[in-house]
Design a protein around this motif. Structure first.
Motif, PDB file in Angstrom:
ATOM      1  N   LEU A   1       0.827  -1.210   0.000  1.00 49.88           N
ATOM      2  CA  LEU A   1       0.000   0.000   0.000  1.00 49.88           C
ATOM      3  C   LEU A   1       0.862   1.261   0.000  1.00 49.88           C
TER       4      LEU A   1
ATOM      5  N   ALA B   1      -5.671  -7.702  -2.958  1.00 53.12           N
ATOM      6  CA  ALA B   1      -6.359  -8.798  -2.277  1.00 53.12           C
ATOM      7  C   ALA B   1      -6.023 -10.133  -2.920  1.00 53.12           C
TER       8      ALA B   1
ATOM      9  N   SER C   1     -12.025  -8.674  -2.578  1.00 49.16           N
ATOM     10  CA  SER C   1     -11.585  -7.425  -1.967  1.00 49.16           C
ATOM     11  C   SER C   1     -12.210  -7.211  -0.592  1.00 49.16           C
ATOM     12  N   ALA C   2     -13.483  -7.574  -0.441  1.00 47.59           N
ATOM     13  CA  ALA C   2     -14.171  -7.361   0.837  1.00 47.59           C
ATOM     14  C   ALA C   2     -13.518  -8.176   1.960  1.00 47.59           C
TER      15      ALA C   2
ATOM     16  N   THR D   1      -7.089  -2.155  -4.747  1.00 43.33           N
ATOM     17  CA  THR D   1      -7.401  -3.033  -3.620  1.00 43.33           C
ATOM     18  C   THR D   1      -7.761  -4.447  -4.072  1.00 43.33           C
TER      19      THR D   1
ATOM     20  N   PHE E   1      -7.811  -6.644   6.918  1.00 47.91           N
ATOM     21  CA  PHE E   1      -6.884  -5.536   7.130  1.00 47.91           C
ATOM     22  C   PHE E   1      -7.360  -4.645   8.276  1.00 47.91           C
ATOM     23  N   LYS E   2      -8.645  -4.414   8.343  1.00 48.33           N
ATOM     24  CA  LYS E   2      -9.216  -3.620   9.431  1.00 48.33           C
ATOM     25  C   LYS E   2      -8.984  -4.316  10.767  1.00 48.33           C
TER      26      LYS E   2
ATOM     27  N   GLN F   1     -10.318  -6.445   2.948  1.00 50.97           N
ATOM     28  CA  GLN F   1     -10.542  -5.213   3.699  1.00 50.97           C
ATOM     29  C   GLN F   1     -10.978  -5.505   5.135  1.00 50.97           C
ATOM     30  N   ARG F   2     -11.772  -6.544   5.315  1.00 47.36           N
ATOM     31  CA  ARG F   2     -12.170  -6.919   6.681  1.00 47.36           C
ATOM     32  C   ARG F   2     -10.958  -7.390   7.483  1.00 47.36           C
TER      33      ARG F   2
ATOM     34  N   THR G   1      -8.392   1.196   7.498  1.00 50.21           N
ATOM     35  CA  THR G   1      -8.727   0.678   6.173  1.00 50.21           C
ATOM     36  C   THR G   1      -7.490   0.761   5.283  1.00 50.21           C
ATOM     37  N   PRO G   2      -7.425  -0.031   4.210  1.00 46.99           N
ATOM     38  CA  PRO G   2      -6.310   0.098   3.270  1.00 46.99           C
ATOM     39  C   PRO G   2      -6.158   1.523   2.743  1.00 46.99           C
ATOM     40  N   GLY G   3      -7.271   2.191   2.495  1.00 43.41           N
ATOM     41  CA  GLY G   3      -7.210   3.561   1.987  1.00 43.41           C
ATOM     42  C   GLY G   3      -6.559   4.517   2.963  1.00 43.41           C
TER      43      GLY G   3
END
Length: 337
Positions: free
Chosen positions: A296, A307, A315-316, A303, A322-323, A319-320, A329-331
């Motif tokens: 990142l 992933a 991707s979802a 993303t 990573f959180k 993101q879960r 968040t990745p962002g």
């Protein structure tokens, strides 16, 4: 098996590196920017910088301050101090003599530390006796000096010398894992004096380097000094294998593949890891987390693509995870959070 370097450090080590310079009133934000580190990024265990950024920061700080001691000591270790210590060490015929010459020159170059060599016939130890209470209070000074003594001696020996123990004056930190990576040996905290222990017999061996090797070593010395090496525990070997396979095949091996590579059954591997307070799943997830942060910060991958690279179904899911790993968040991480 080779030991690829970790891709990220917790940014709390940025704070440790710059603490003395900050105390002395130096402007350090420019060093951070030049190393590609956002000065506004929190310097804690939850945020990270890449190895390249950390090494660049150390180089920028040393050059900007003209101090190879990064403001830790009351007297600057000006450019060429480390070279002088290395040249002194190379005058020793044995590793023990080289260690004596190295620490003697270090003692001459600054006024805050008296490194004391003690040999009882079985083990030779170097005790760090701080004259300055201010320098003594900086944990980073203890870690940096002990790591320096080990890695210099390992280079002089040919690369395989390990200390038999490390004592640190300060209380055991939480988490302890970064220190176990830096010092993969018997590690004790809250000791009377920060000390590195070597086997006396091992230091009777001849120095296997000479001045013709020095330029090449100096070019790599910062990375060697900073980056953990020599996997000794089962968990270290698992980390090394997973990193190596990711680098080779862009894939993350599972438990069965890893146990085969380490020549044991999956149940045996899990049992050994449990004895070290680790698990295969946690090791694998921590490496994927570090790689995700690294990508990142150093790429423009989308993303979904990242992933897929990390082995997630979509991707979802990434993101879960990573959180859960980072609380961000990745962002947010990509934007410098």
């Amino acid at each position: 098996m080779s030991n690829p370097t970790p891709v990220v450090f917790a940014s709390i080590f940025v704070s440790s590196l710059l603490a003395a310079a900050r105390e002395r009133g130096y402007e350090i934000e420019g060093f951070l920017r030049d190393a590609g580190i956002d000065p506004e990024q929190p310097q804690d265990l939850e945020h990270h910088v890449t190895v390249d950024q950390y090494v660049a920061l150390l180089r920028k700080t040393i050059k900007g301050l003209d101090d190879e001691g990064v403001a830790l000591f009351s007297r600057k270790l000006r450019h060429g101090s480390f070279l002088l210590m290395m040249r002194s060490a190379l005058t020793g015929n044995t590793l023990g003599a080289a260690l004596h010459e190295f620490t003697h020159t270090l003692r001459l170059l600054q006024d805050d530390l008296n490194p004391l060599l003690v040999d009882d016939g079985r083990q030779l130890r170097v005790e760090l006796h701080f004259i300055s209470g201010q320098v003594r209070s900086r944990q980073f000074a203890h870690v940096l000096l002990l790591r320096l003594l080990w890695r210099v001696m390992a280079w002089l020996e040919g690369g395989n010398l390990r200390p038999v123990g490390i004592d640190l004056e300060f209380a055991q930190p939480d988490p302890i894992e970064p220190y176990q990576k830096l010092f993969p040996t018997a590690l004790r905290f809250s000791m009377p004096c920060s000390t590195i222990w070597f086997d006396s017999a091992a230091l009777q061996a001849p120095v296997r380097r000479d001045s013709s090797h020095l330029d090449d070593y100096l070019d790599k010395a910062l990375l060697d000094l900073l980056v953990p090496a020599i996997p000794t525990r089962v968990s270290d070997r698992v980390r090394a294998y997973l990193r190596e396979e990711r680098a080779r095949h862009s894939a993350w091996p599972d438990l069965d593949q890893t146990s085969v590579a380490l020549h044991c059954s999956a149940s045996s591997l899990q049992r050994h890891l449990a004895q070290e307070g680790a698990s295969f799943q946690n090791i694998r997830e921590s490496l994927r987390r570090d790689w995700a942060i690294y990508r990142l910060k150093t790429s423009t991958l989308s993303t979904p693509t990242l992933a897929e690279e990390l082995g997630f179904a979509d991707s979802a899911s990434f993101q879960r995870a990573f959180k859960r790993w980072t609380g961000q968040t990745p962002g947010q991480v990509r934007k410098g959070g």
